[in-house]
Motif scaffolding. Structure first.
Motif, PDB file in Angstrom:
ATOM      1  N   ASN A   1      -5.586 -30.555  30.719  1.00  0.00           N
ATOM      2  CA  ASN A   1      -6.216 -30.357  32.015  1.00  0.00           C
ATOM      3  C   ASN A   1      -5.557 -30.264  33.385  1.00  0.00           C
ATOM      4  OD1 ASN A   1      -8.468 -31.048  30.413  1.00  0.00           O
ATOM      5  ND2 ASN A   1      -8.681 -33.157  31.156  1.00  0.00           N
ATOM      6  N   ALA A   2      -4.350 -30.871  33.427  1.00  0.00           N
ATOM      7  CA  ALA A   2      -3.480 -30.597  34.698  1.00  0.00           C
ATOM      8  C   ALA A   2      -3.062 -29.153  34.604  1.00  0.00           C
ATOM      9  CB  ALA A   2      -2.480 -31.666  34.728  1.00  0.00           C
ATOM     10  N   PHE A   3      -2.393 -28.785  33.676  1.00  0.00           N
ATOM     11  CA  PHE A   3      -1.857 -27.375  33.518  1.00  0.00           C
ATOM     12  C   PHE A   3      -3.149 -26.478  33.678  1.00  0.00           C
ATOM     13  CE2 PHE A   3       1.894 -29.430  32.395  1.00  0.00           C
ATOM     14  CZ  PHE A   3       3.187 -28.700  32.746  1.00  0.00           C
ATOM     15  N   ALA A   4      -4.111 -26.758  33.103  1.00  0.00           N
ATOM     16  CA  ALA A   4      -5.168 -25.869  33.171  1.00  0.00           C
ATOM     17  C   ALA A   4      -5.792 -25.771  34.470  1.00  0.00           C
ATOM     18  CB  ALA A   4      -6.365 -26.237  32.121  1.00  0.00           C
ATOM     19  N   GLU A   5      -5.898 -26.660  35.307  1.00  0.00           N
ATOM     20  CA  GLU A   5      -6.251 -26.577  36.812  1.00  0.00           C
ATOM     21  C   GLU A   5      -5.134 -26.157  37.414  1.00  0.00           C
ATOM     22  OE1 GLU A   5      -8.778 -27.315  39.786  1.00  0.00           O
ATOM     23  OE2 GLU A   5      -9.369 -27.393  37.704  1.00  0.00           O
ATOM     24  N   ALA A   6      -3.938 -26.344  37.336  1.00  0.00           N
ATOM     25  CA  ALA A   6      -3.110 -25.600  38.033  1.00  0.00           C
ATOM     26  C   ALA A   6      -3.157 -24.029  37.860  1.00  0.00           C
ATOM     27  CB  ALA A   6      -1.666 -26.242  37.752  1.00  0.00           C
ATOM     28  N   ARG A   7      -3.267 -23.550  36.581  1.00  0.00           N
ATOM     29  CA  ARG A   7      -3.525 -22.033  36.349  1.00  0.00           C
ATOM     30  C   ARG A   7      -4.672 -21.690  36.882  1.00  0.00           C
ATOM     31  NH1 ARG A   7      -1.531 -18.245  32.752  1.00  0.00           N
ATOM     32  NH2 ARG A   7      -3.118 -16.597  32.580  1.00  0.00           N
ATOM     33  N   LYS A   8      -5.680 -22.219  36.821  1.00  0.00           N
ATOM     34  CA  LYS A   8      -6.874 -22.140  37.488  1.00  0.00           C
ATOM     35  C   LYS A   8      -6.813 -21.584  39.138  1.00  0.00           C
ATOM     36  CE  LYS A   8     -11.879 -22.910  38.133  1.00  0.00           C
ATOM     37  NZ  LYS A   8     -12.930 -24.222  37.783  1.00  0.00           N
ATOM     38  N   LYS A   9      -6.152 -22.585  39.487  1.00  0.00           N
ATOM     39  CA  LYS A   9      -5.861 -22.660  41.142  1.00  0.00           C
ATOM     40  C   LYS A   9      -4.895 -21.344  41.425  1.00  0.00           C
ATOM     41  CE  LYS A   9      -6.800 -27.188  42.381  1.00  0.00           C
ATOM     42  NZ  LYS A   9      -7.970 -27.041  43.414  1.00  0.00           N
ATOM     43  N   PHE A  10      -3.657 -21.212  40.579  1.00  0.00           N
ATOM     44  CA  PHE A  10      -2.789 -19.978  41.062  1.00  0.00           C
ATOM     45  C   PHE A  10      -3.725 -18.790  40.719  1.00  0.00           C
ATOM     46  CE2 PHE A  10       1.675 -20.992  41.127  1.00  0.00           C
ATOM     47  CZ  PHE A  10       1.684 -22.298  41.579  1.00  0.00           C
ATOM     48  N   VAL A  11      -4.391 -18.865  39.757  1.00  0.00           N
ATOM     49  CA  VAL A  11      -5.099 -17.422  39.565  1.00  0.00           C
ATOM     50  C   VAL A  11      -6.274 -17.082  40.855  1.00  0.00           C
ATOM     51  CG1 VAL A  11      -6.994 -16.095  38.149  1.00  0.00           C
ATOM     52  CG2 VAL A  11      -5.011 -17.293  37.214  1.00  0.00           C
ATOM     53  N   ASN A  12      -7.172 -18.337  41.076  1.00  0.00           N
ATOM     54  CA  ASN A  12      -8.127 -17.957  42.089  1.00  0.00           C
ATOM     55  C   ASN A  12      -7.437 -17.916  43.495  1.00  0.00           C
ATOM     56  OD1 ASN A  12     -10.317 -18.029  40.367  1.00  0.00           O
ATOM     57  ND2 ASN A  12     -10.584 -20.459  40.629  1.00  0.00           N
ATOM     58  N   ASN A  13      -6.368 -18.517  43.628  1.00  0.00           N
ATOM     59  CA  ASN A  13      -5.398 -18.372  45.173  1.00  0.00           C
ATOM     60  C   ASN A  13      -4.788 -17.110  45.216  1.00  0.00           C
ATOM     61  OD1 ASN A  13      -6.316 -20.994  45.815  1.00  0.00           O
ATOM     62  ND2 ASN A  13      -4.237 -21.901  45.351  1.00  0.00           N
ATOM     63  N   GLY A  14      -4.865 -16.081  44.122  1.00  0.00           N
ATOM     64  CA  GLY A  14      -4.315 -14.937  44.048  1.00  0.00           C
ATOM     65  C   GLY A  14      -2.657 -14.674  44.169  1.00  0.00           C
ATOM     66  N   VAL A  15      -2.126 -15.891  43.316  1.00  0.00           N
ATOM     67  CA  VAL A  15      -0.719 -16.023  43.432  1.00  0.00           C
ATOM     68  C   VAL A  15      -0.284 -14.920  42.176  1.00  0.00           C
ATOM     69  CG1 VAL A  15       1.369 -17.301  42.732  1.00  0.00           C
ATOM     70  CG2 VAL A  15      -0.726 -18.288  43.789  1.00  0.00           C
ATOM     71  N   SER A  16       0.340 -14.152  42.619  1.00  0.00           N
ATOM     72  CA  SER A  16       0.990 -12.930  41.857  1.00  0.00           C
ATOM     73  C   SER A  16       1.438 -13.253  40.414  1.00  0.00           C
ATOM     74  CB  SER A  16       1.888 -12.038  42.474  1.00  0.00           C
ATOM     75  OG  SER A  16       2.228 -10.888  41.711  1.00  0.00           O
ATOM     76  N   ASN A  17       0.986 -12.902  39.383  1.00  0.00           N
ATOM     77  CA  ASN A  17       1.714 -13.233  37.937  1.00  0.00           C
ATOM     78  C   ASN A  17       2.983 -12.420  37.702  1.00  0.00           C
ATOM     79  OD1 ASN A  17       0.612 -10.915  37.199  1.00  0.00           O
ATOM     80  ND2 ASN A  17      -0.807 -11.795  35.957  1.00  0.00           N
ATOM     81  N   SER A  18       3.467 -11.573  38.611  1.00  0.00           N
ATOM     82  CA  SER A  18       4.580 -10.788  38.449  1.00  0.00           C
ATOM     83  C   SER A  18       5.715 -11.462  39.086  1.00  0.00           C
ATOM     84  CB  SER A  18       4.595  -9.372  39.303  1.00  0.00           C
ATOM     85  OG  SER A  18       4.556  -9.627  40.543  1.00  0.00           O
ATOM     86  N   ILE A  19       5.282 -12.677  39.609  1.00  0.00           N
ATOM     87  CA  ILE A  19       6.382 -13.792  39.900  1.00  0.00           C
ATOM     88  C   ILE A  19       6.269 -14.940  39.133  1.00  0.00           C
ATOM     89  CG2 ILE A  19       7.189 -15.405  41.862  1.00  0.00           C
ATOM     90  CD1 ILE A  19       5.717 -13.386  43.776  1.00  0.00           C
ATOM     91  N   ALA A  20       7.468 -15.395  38.663  1.00  0.00           N
ATOM     92  CA  ALA A  20       7.500 -16.524  37.686  1.00  0.00           C
ATOM     93  C   ALA A  20       6.870 -17.674  38.270  1.00  0.00           C
ATOM     94  CB  ALA A  20       9.071 -16.924  37.504  1.00  0.00           C
ATOM     95  N   TRP A  21       6.020 -18.115  37.513  1.00  0.00           N
ATOM     96  CA  TRP A  21       5.493 -19.525  37.698  1.00  0.00           C
ATOM     97  C   TRP A  21       6.342 -20.909  37.070  1.00  0.00           C
ATOM     98  CZ3 TRP A  21      -0.623 -18.609  36.658  1.00  0.00           C
ATOM     99  CH2 TRP A  21      -1.118 -17.324  37.478  1.00  0.00           C
ATOM    100  N   VAL A  22       6.496 -21.629  37.896  1.00  0.00           N
ATOM    101  CA  VAL A  22       7.451 -22.681  37.305  1.00  0.00           C
ATOM    102  C   VAL A  22       6.758 -24.144  37.490  1.00  0.00           C
ATOM    103  CG1 VAL A  22       9.476 -23.786  37.231  1.00  0.00           C
ATOM    104  CG2 VAL A  22       9.509 -21.342  38.049  1.00  0.00           C
ATOM    105  N   ALA A  23       6.863 -24.922  36.404  1.00  0.00           N
ATOM    106  CA  ALA A  23       6.596 -26.293  36.309  1.00  0.00           C
ATOM    107  C   ALA A  23       7.466 -27.113  36.250  1.00  0.00           C
ATOM    108  CB  ALA A  23       5.406 -26.320  35.360  1.00  0.00           C
ATOM    109  N   TYR A  24       7.881 -27.720  37.343  1.00  0.00           N
ATOM    110  CA  TYR A  24       9.092 -28.646  37.363  1.00  0.00           C
ATOM    111  C   TYR A  24       8.478 -30.025  36.912  1.00  0.00           C
ATOM    112  CZ  TYR A  24      11.138 -25.208  40.147  1.00  0.00           C
ATOM    113  OH  TYR A  24      11.753 -23.954  40.913  1.00  0.00           O
ATOM    114  N   VAL A  25       9.138 -30.535  35.847  1.00  0.00           N
ATOM    115  CA  VAL A  25       8.459 -32.040  35.138  1.00  0.00           C
ATOM    116  C   VAL A  25       9.603 -32.743  34.885  1.00  0.00           C
ATOM    117  CG1 VAL A  25       6.742 -30.490  33.939  1.00  0.00           C
ATOM    118  CG2 VAL A  25       8.836 -30.897  32.824  1.00  0.00           C
ATOM    119  N   THR A  26       9.021 -34.061  34.785  1.00  0.00           N
ATOM    120  CA  THR A  26       9.984 -35.193  34.428  1.00  0.00           C
ATOM    121  C   THR A  26      10.242 -35.211  33.116  1.00  0.00           C
ATOM    122  OG1 THR A  26       8.321 -36.898  34.048  1.00  0.00           O
ATOM    123  CG2 THR A  26       9.210 -36.492  36.408  1.00  0.00           C
ATOM    124  N   ALA A  27      11.364 -35.876  32.825  1.00  0.00           N
ATOM    125  CA  ALA A  27      11.624 -36.180  31.240  1.00  0.00           C
ATOM    126  C   ALA A  27      10.309 -36.466  30.406  1.00  0.00           C
ATOM    127  CB  ALA A  27      12.783 -36.956  30.981  1.00  0.00           C
TER     128      ALA A  27
END
Length: 292
Positions: free
Chosen positions: A158-184
């Protein structure tokens, strides 16, 4: 009193070391801007910005507009908006310093060699210190916080799906790398759970314990210490900000207090994320489910 300046060499080491040691540098353009000498006394950035939106409006073909009675007092293009820029200064942060000494009687090594080693370690320390500042800025700049999620299959999905949805709806270009910095913990969960299967197109190789992408985000595993308290995922597009360091001086000088030299360095850190880029920054607080 003999003084040797190392400002140029010192500043020259920083870009490469930052690239190797800084976990979040790619979010700030992938390189560190270095400023030295007299230029280091000025602001980090002098910007000219404009927030005038482009307005598309109807073109009039009315016979009385711009012609006839409307000549000279009307126009067919509609209301005119003035476009102008505003000067914005981005200052450096509070100055920081490093002050060390090498006593010829107690150093138990070749003093000149120790000086070179310490200058290199100083640059590493700047990079590691800056990482904490970048982390804090990403956390405070996040346009949304994904909360009330559990470190479970549903919670992570759900967290990753919501983040993806927000990036898409915010118009964040997918030609730029989307990165998820995560803990171990988050990274290991994705590896060990059934989320990390090729059947779900997660780009995961379970045997090699490597996970490249999930929900369109490239995964970067980092130590817990790289995150602000309570945060364990930063969703960030590459290049949302810029970062720099100013080194007014780096030097050794004969000490009056002991038989040797003092190493002194002073620097200022600068960073900037435009408000319009904050839509490409999110954070999540995934809570582990207690055992039992």
């Amino acid at each position: 009193m003999a003084i040797k300046l190392y400002t140029k060499q010192y500043a020259g080491m920083l870009p490469e070391l930052f690239a190797k040691k800084s976990a979040f540098l790619r979010a700030f353009g992938g390189t560190i801007q270095t400023i030295q000498g007299a230029e280091a006394k000025s602001d980090f950035l002098d910007l000219k910005t404009t927030d005038t939106d482009v307005v598309i409006q109807a073109y009039s073909t009315n016979a009385a507009v711009a012609f006839g009675a409307g000549t000279g007092n009307t126009n067919r293009f509609g209301v005119r908006k003035e476009v102008k820029s505003t000067d914005t200064q981005v200052p450096f942060d509070t100055p920081l310093s490093i002050h060390e000494g090498i006593d010829s009687f107690t150093v138990n090594d070749i003093p000149e060699q120790v000086v070179a080693e310490r200058l290199a370690l100083h640059a590493v320390a700047w990079a590691e210190h800056y990482d904490g500042i970048m982390s804090a800025l990403l956390s405070t700049s996040a346009s949304a916080t994904l909360t009330e999620t559990r470190l479970s299959e549903d919670g992570v999905t759900n967290a990753f799906a919501e983040a993806r949805k927000k990036f898409v709806n915010n118009g964040v270009s997918n030609s730029i790398a989307w990165v998820a910095y995560v803990t171990a913990d988050v990274y290991n969960f994705l590896i060990d759970s059934k989320l990390a299967t090729t059947a779900k197109n997660s780009s995961a190789n379970v045997d090699e314990q490597s996970l490249y992408k999930f929900k369109g985000f490239e995964l970067v595993e980092l130590p817990d210490a790289k995150f602000q308290t309570g945060d364990n995922v930063y969703f960030v597009a590459d290049g949302v900000g810029v970062a720099g360091v100013a080194i007014p001086v780096a030097r050794t000088m004969d000490s009056e207090d002991f038989a040797g030299v003092a190493l002194q360095a002073a620097g200022k850190l600068g960073k900037y994320i435009p408000d319009k880029n904050k839509k490409a920054i999110l954070k999540a607080k995934l809570v582990a489910i207690p055992a039992g």
